[in-house]
Design an enzyme around this catalytic site. Structure first.
Site, short mmCIF file in Angstrom:
data_model
loop_
_atom_site.label_atom_id
_atom_site.label_comp_id
_atom_site.label_asym_id
_atom_site.label_seq_id
_atom_site.Cartn_x
_atom_site.Cartn_y
_atom_site.Cartn_z
N GLU A 1 82.78 2.06 -30.45
CA GLU A 1 82.70 3.08 -31.44
C GLU A 1 83.52 3.01 -32.47
O GLU A 1 84.09 4.06 -32.77
CB GLU A 1 82.43 4.37 -30.47
CG GLU A 1 81.51 4.66 -29.77
CD GLU A 1 81.31 6.23 -29.01
OE1 GLU A 1 82.02 7.14 -29.34
OE2 GLU A 1 80.07 6.39 -28.56
N GLU B 1 75.55 3.22 -24.04
CA GLU B 1 75.83 4.41 -23.59
C GLU B 1 74.66 5.40 -23.81
O GLU B 1 74.32 5.30 -24.93
CB GLU B 1 77.10 5.14 -24.33
CG GLU B 1 78.29 4.49 -23.75
CD GLU B 1 79.45 4.96 -24.52
OE1 GLU B 1 79.65 6.32 -24.77
OE2 GLU B 1 80.66 4.58 -24.62
O1 AHR Z 1 81.02 8.34 -22.29
C1 AHR Z 1 81.79 9.30 -22.82
C2 AHR Z 1 82.41 8.82 -24.23
O2 AHR Z 1 81.26 8.84 -24.99
C3 AHR Z 1 82.94 7.55 -24.31
O3 AHR Z 1 84.13 7.31 -24.19
C4 AHR Z 1 82.66 7.29 -25.87
O4 AHR Z 1 82.30 5.70 -26.19
C5 AHR Z 1 81.47 8.11 -26.30
O5 AHR Z 1 81.91 8.79 -27.31
#
Ligand code: AHR
Length: 500
Positions: free
Chosen positions: A172, A295
């Site tokens: 990110e 994610e």
């Molecule tokens: O999964 C939780 C968080 O969400 C992770 O650390 C990050 O990559 C995202 O913003």
């Protein structure tokens, strides 16, 4: 209400890359400490891994696990987590404002991943660190022997290289919350140079460049183009992240809207595919960049509680969403959407796996319990095998606050020629009406129904802390070339046929 689909063995979207059913362990909250790792716990093995957690993870049949973050990654020094445990430093984790003891690190993760039959999706810190540390980590993990770092790995107990294939180039990096966040141009250059160096150490690596951390980020689009323009030849995948919430509790129409959020996931994927292919065309390249949706999940229940957590604890209760039944329905729909895009989404990670926005929880009494979202994930990860069939489903549709033409019937099917198994996943999003679902199997011959289950009948706001949620038998009328089934209102269903 009526709904139908027609399934044909030759009508295929794509073979399924099992890494689509990956997940994620970040050194965050209680994912590791009192989650997967708890020396002294009655269920801990000789390495301190919770065997009850291992058993639950194995039920999910997760083939790949992303590690060590997440936001944690962007300030992590991988060297802190190797070598004798009594010499490992305690550090401030600036991402989550926790204390990191480093008692669980690279070797522990590799051993644990092995015990749950998963391969790693490793990540290198491109927030506070760069090219050299990333190349060093590849050397430490993958170089056979005879160099300082490969011999250090051997000295630390791993004679054979870890042979880690898939690597994320940061996390990110477009997000202003990230330690060491970058502009698209800065990240593109760093990711490209890092990719080149990592591949000099091991040219068999598969590399994932960071896409936008959300479709809502103002730089979405411009970020993808800038990154791909520079990195196209040196990376294999572009990442996507997306979390969904339920924001209008007082609005009775919000559930309809929430259950339509898989349309947003679909649009996000198709948009990023279009951007990858636009860069491909501009570059006159023959190479295709695929997607790593590394994610995805529902995440909002714990937001308020997290603002009250005292900083600088080891393994605090962070991001401990307790999922309810409607979350399980959306997770089922999101999984089906990923499957329908399996021609381009080759890796995906349910974020996360244990205690942190997770299907598996350890409680303070020392037990393990399964969240509502455990069940659809378990079924798709175990039975969504072989190839994804083209979806010819038809049903009435509805409109919601954000989405138009949401089909009440959400369904996807997979066919595994090796085991001659046809699996149909189906959800009825109608809140009150049953759905009379006809499945046309003209081009298959049904030998027998292997199993059919439904997940329904719970209050949408009910969770599974009491462990009462379970899959129930689903009555099916199966003929040689068709099947008919009644889908209950707000239900997740799975039918598996042995076919000839
Ligand atoms: O999964 C939780 C968080 O969400 C992770 O650390 C990050 O990559 C995202 O913003």
């Amino acid at each position: 209400m009526k709904g139908s689909t027609k399934l044909q063995p030759q009508d295929v979207i794509a073979p399924i890359d099992r890494r689509l059913y990956g997940s994620f362990i970040e050194q965050l909250g209680r994912a590791v400490y009192t989650g997967v790792y708890q020396p002294g716990h009655p269920a801990a093995d000789e390495e301190g891994f919770r065997t009850d957690v291992i058993e639950a993870v194995k039920e999910l049949n997760v083939p790949l696990i992303r590690y060590p973050g997440g936001n944690f990654l962007s300030q992590y020094r991988w060297e802190d987590g190797i070598g004798p445990k009594d010499q490992r430093p305690v550090r401030l984790d600036l991402a989550w404002r926790e204390l990191e003891t480093n008692q669980f690190g690279l070797h522990e993760f590799m051993h644990w991943a092995d015990k749950v039959n998963a391969v790693p999706n490793m990540a290198v810190n491109l927030g506070t660190r760069g090219i050299q540390e990333a190349a060093d980590l590849v050397e430490y993990c993958n170089f056979p022997k005879g160099t300082y770092l490969s011999d250090l790995r051997r000295k630390n107990g791993a004679e054979d290289p870890f042979a880690i294939k898939t690597w994320c180039l940061g996390n990110e990096m477009d997000g202003p919350w990230e330690i060491g966040a970058k502009t698209a141009t800065e990240y593109a250059h760093l990711a490209n140079e890092t990719a080149k160096a990592m591949r000099r150490v091991d040219d068999s690596l598969e590399l994932v460049a960071c896409g936008s951390s959300s479709m809502d980020n103002p730089t979405f689009g411009e970020w993808e183009e800038t990154v791909l323009d520079e990195c196209y030849d040196n990376v294999d995948y572009l990442s996507l992240h997306r979390y969904y919430g339920y924001y209008n509790d007082d609005d009775p129409t919000e559930l309809d809207n929430f259950l339509g959020k898989n349309l947003d996931l679909d649009a996000f994927i198709k948009g990023v595919v279009a951007m990858c292919d636009a860069v491909k065309a501009r570059k006159r390249s023959t190479k295709t960049i695929n997607l790593s949706f590394d994610e995805w999940n529902v995440w909002y229940h714990s937001n308020d509680a997290d603002t009250k957590v005292t900083p600088w604890q080891v393994g605090p209760h962070l991001l401990e969403d307790v999922y309810n039944f409607e979350d399980a329905l959306l997770v089922g729909s999101l999984l089906m959407t990923l499957l329908r895009n399996a021609d381009r989404v080759k890796i995906a990670c349910l974020a996360q796996l244990v205690n942190v926005i997770a299907p598996i929880m350890t409680d303070t009494d020392g037990g393990v319990w399964k969240q509502s979202i455990f069940y659809p994930f378990m079924q798709v990860a175990n039975h969504g095998q072989g190839e994804v069939l083209v979806d010819h489903s038809q049903s009435a549709t509805y409109n919601s606050r954000e989405f138009k033409d949401i089909p009440y019937l959400d369904t996807v099917s997979t066919y595994d020629a090796a085991s001659q198994t046809l699996t149909v996943f189906a959800e009825n999003k109608h809140q009150t009406d049953t759905l009379d679902f006809d499945i046309d199997l003209t081009d298959f011959t049904v030998d027998h129904l292997i199993e059919a289950t439904q997940f329904y009948g719970y209050d949408v706001k009910a969770d599974n802390r009491d462990g009462k949620m379970q899959l129930q038998a689903l009555p099916v009328n199966a003929q040689d070339h068709s099947a008919n089934v009644t889908l209950q209102p707000l239900s997740w269903n799975m039918l598996r046929f042995k076919v000839k």
